[in-house]
Design a protein around this motif. Structure first.
Motif, PDB file in Angstrom:
ATOM      1  N   ALA A 116     -10.089 -20.666  -2.136  1.00  0.00           N
ATOM      2  CA  ALA A 116      -9.086 -21.567  -2.360  1.00  0.00           C
ATOM      3  C   ALA A 116      -7.733 -20.896  -2.736  1.00  0.00           C
ATOM      4  O   ALA A 116      -6.984 -21.114  -3.754  1.00  0.00           O
ATOM      5  CB  ALA A 116      -9.240 -22.318  -3.629  1.00  0.00           C
ATOM      6  N   SER A 117      -7.527 -19.962  -1.734  1.00  0.00           N
ATOM      7  CA  SER A 117      -6.444 -19.109  -1.915  1.00  0.00           C
ATOM      8  C   SER A 117      -5.994 -18.721  -0.595  1.00  0.00           C
ATOM      9  O   SER A 117      -6.765 -18.708   0.532  1.00  0.00           O
ATOM     10  CB  SER A 117      -6.401 -17.894  -2.711  1.00  0.00           C
ATOM     11  OG  SER A 117      -7.506 -16.934  -2.331  1.00  0.00           O
ATOM     12  N   VAL A 118      -4.639 -18.064  -0.329  1.00  0.00           N
ATOM     13  CA  VAL A 118      -4.251 -17.583   0.921  1.00  0.00           C
ATOM     14  C   VAL A 118      -3.534 -16.249   0.639  1.00  0.00           C
ATOM     15  O   VAL A 118      -2.666 -16.187  -0.329  1.00  0.00           O
ATOM     16  CB  VAL A 118      -3.508 -18.644   1.713  1.00  0.00           C
ATOM     17  CG1 VAL A 118      -2.220 -19.119   1.104  1.00  0.00           C
ATOM     18  CG2 VAL A 118      -3.002 -18.125   3.019  1.00  0.00           C
ATOM     19  N   TYR A 119      -3.882 -15.190   1.454  1.00  0.00           N
ATOM     20  CA  TYR A 119      -3.137 -13.791   1.173  1.00  0.00           C
ATOM     21  C   TYR A 119      -2.230 -13.803   2.297  1.00  0.00           C
ATOM     22  O   TYR A 119      -2.783 -13.932   3.595  1.00  0.00           O
ATOM     23  CB  TYR A 119      -4.169 -12.754   1.266  1.00  0.00           C
ATOM     24  CG  TYR A 119      -3.630 -11.404   1.121  1.00  0.00           C
ATOM     25  CD1 TYR A 119      -3.224 -10.748  -0.032  1.00  0.00           C
ATOM     26  CD2 TYR A 119      -3.494 -10.411   2.206  1.00  0.00           C
ATOM     27  CE1 TYR A 119      -2.460  -9.626  -0.046  1.00  0.00           C
ATOM     28  CE2 TYR A 119      -2.817  -9.373   2.347  1.00  0.00           C
ATOM     29  CZ  TYR A 119      -2.424  -8.765   1.199  1.00  0.00           C
ATOM     30  OH  TYR A 119      -1.821  -7.498   1.038  1.00  0.00           O
ATOM     31  N   ILE A 120      -1.127 -13.371   1.858  1.00  0.00           N
ATOM     32  CA  ILE A 120      -0.029 -13.238   3.212  1.00  0.00           C
ATOM     33  C   ILE A 120       0.291 -11.647   3.164  1.00  0.00           C
ATOM     34  O   ILE A 120       0.901 -11.222   2.159  1.00  0.00           O
ATOM     35  CB  ILE A 120       1.117 -14.082   2.599  1.00  0.00           C
ATOM     36  CG1 ILE A 120       1.107 -15.487   2.163  1.00  0.00           C
ATOM     37  CG2 ILE A 120       2.292 -13.680   3.667  1.00  0.00           C
ATOM     38  CD1 ILE A 120       0.566 -16.371   3.651  1.00  0.00           C
ATOM     39  N   PRO A 121      -0.135 -10.935   4.103  1.00  0.00           N
ATOM     40  CA  PRO A 121       0.018  -9.728   4.087  1.00  0.00           C
ATOM     41  C   PRO A 121       1.353  -8.944   4.049  1.00  0.00           C
ATOM     42  O   PRO A 121       1.854  -8.112   3.566  1.00  0.00           O
ATOM     43  CB  PRO A 121      -0.753  -9.166   5.372  1.00  0.00           C
ATOM     44  CG  PRO A 121      -1.136 -10.466   5.989  1.00  0.00           C
ATOM     45  CD  PRO A 121      -0.922 -11.433   5.220  1.00  0.00           C
ATOM     46  N   GLU A 122       2.139  -9.727   4.769  1.00  0.00           N
ATOM     47  CA  GLU A 122       3.539  -9.302   4.883  1.00  0.00           C
ATOM     48  C   GLU A 122       4.346  -9.404   3.464  1.00  0.00           C
ATOM     49  O   GLU A 122       5.233  -8.723   3.221  1.00  0.00           O
ATOM     50  CB  GLU A 122       4.501 -10.470   5.731  1.00  0.00           C
ATOM     51  CG  GLU A 122       4.004 -10.364   7.245  1.00  0.00           C
ATOM     52  CD  GLU A 122       2.898 -11.433   7.500  1.00  0.00           C
ATOM     53  OE1 GLU A 122       2.680 -11.637   8.824  1.00  0.00           O
ATOM     54  OE2 GLU A 122       2.045 -11.871   6.698  1.00  0.00           O
ATOM     55  N   LEU A 123       3.863 -10.347   2.566  1.00  0.00           N
ATOM     56  CA  LEU A 123       4.482 -10.264   1.288  1.00  0.00           C
ATOM     57  C   LEU A 123       3.688  -9.440   0.069  1.00  0.00           C
ATOM     58  O   LEU A 123       4.002  -9.388  -0.838  1.00  0.00           O
ATOM     59  CB  LEU A 123       4.321 -11.564   0.858  1.00  0.00           C
ATOM     60  CG  LEU A 123       5.483 -12.861   1.528  1.00  0.00           C
ATOM     61  CD1 LEU A 123       5.196 -14.129   0.842  1.00  0.00           C
ATOM     62  CD2 LEU A 123       6.752 -12.211   1.522  1.00  0.00           C
ATOM     63  N   GLY A 124       2.255  -9.248   0.739  1.00  0.00           N
ATOM     64  CA  GLY A 124       1.416  -8.397  -0.171  1.00  0.00           C
ATOM     65  C   GLY A 124       0.893  -9.247  -1.411  1.00  0.00           C
ATOM     66  O   GLY A 124       0.802  -8.719  -2.577  1.00  0.00           O
ATOM     67  N   GLN A 125       0.882 -10.856  -1.017  1.00  0.00           N
ATOM     68  CA  GLN A 125       0.683 -11.341  -2.323  1.00  0.00           C
ATOM     69  C   GLN A 125      -0.402 -12.552  -1.825  1.00  0.00           C
ATOM     70  O   GLN A 125      -0.473 -12.925  -0.649  1.00  0.00           O
ATOM     71  CB  GLN A 125       1.763 -12.417  -2.652  1.00  0.00           C
ATOM     72  CG  GLN A 125       2.958 -11.962  -3.560  1.00  0.00           C
ATOM     73  CD  GLN A 125       4.003 -12.829  -3.808  1.00  0.00           C
ATOM     74  OE1 GLN A 125       4.797 -13.081  -3.079  1.00  0.00           O
ATOM     75  NE2 GLN A 125       3.893 -13.600  -5.013  1.00  0.00           N
TER      76      GLN A 125
END
Length: 150
Positions: A116-125
């Protein structure tokens, strides 16, 4: 009744039915009745995961000396429709889910499964889906034009 029963657990809900039977209207009415904002995202074979999550977009520099508009410029992150909805705790309706490409479906996995989450590599978040966030998906049966085109 089945949709209301399914909503008792915090899992994504897939609605499948013939075109025009009211899948979208049903979710819109439930969202309005419960006071939730509904974000409808129409998917197609052209939809890219960056359309949903976001991307770095070019931003012109505010430089008065550059009258031609061909100066350096920079890039700024712009949230996609799904990431905005996650941040706001909105409900999301992924319409025509069956038309989405395999890469888009794989990109959606982390917010649809137990993480239940999403990782955005461009933001490192990593962005966790809040309790108020719900995902609904709608599609037509394969026999009625609901199949993937490639």
């Amino acid at each position: 009744r089945r949709v209301l029963r399914a909503m008792q657990i915090s899992k994504p809900i897939l609605l499948e039915g013939s075109p025009g039977v009211g899948k979208t209207s049903l979710i819109s009415a439930l969202a309005a009745a419960s006071g939730h904002n509904l974000v409808r995202i129409n998917l197609s074979e052209q939809t890219d995961i960056s359309d949903l999550m976001g991307s770095d977009l070019p931003m012109p520099e505010n430089n008065d000396n550059d009258l031609n508009g061909i100066g350096g410029g920079s890039f700024k992150w712009c949230d996609g429709a799904l990431l905005k909805a996650i941040k706001n705790g909105d409900w999301v309706l992924l319409d025509e889910l069956n038309l989405a490409s395999q890469s888009v479906l794989e990109g959606l996995n982390s917010c649809l499964d137990h993480r239940a989450s999403v990782y955005i590599p461009e933001l490192g978040q990593t962005f966790d889906c809040p309790q108020s966030f719900r995902i609904f998906a709608a599609q037509n049966p394969i026999a009625q034009g609901g199949g993937r085109k490639g």
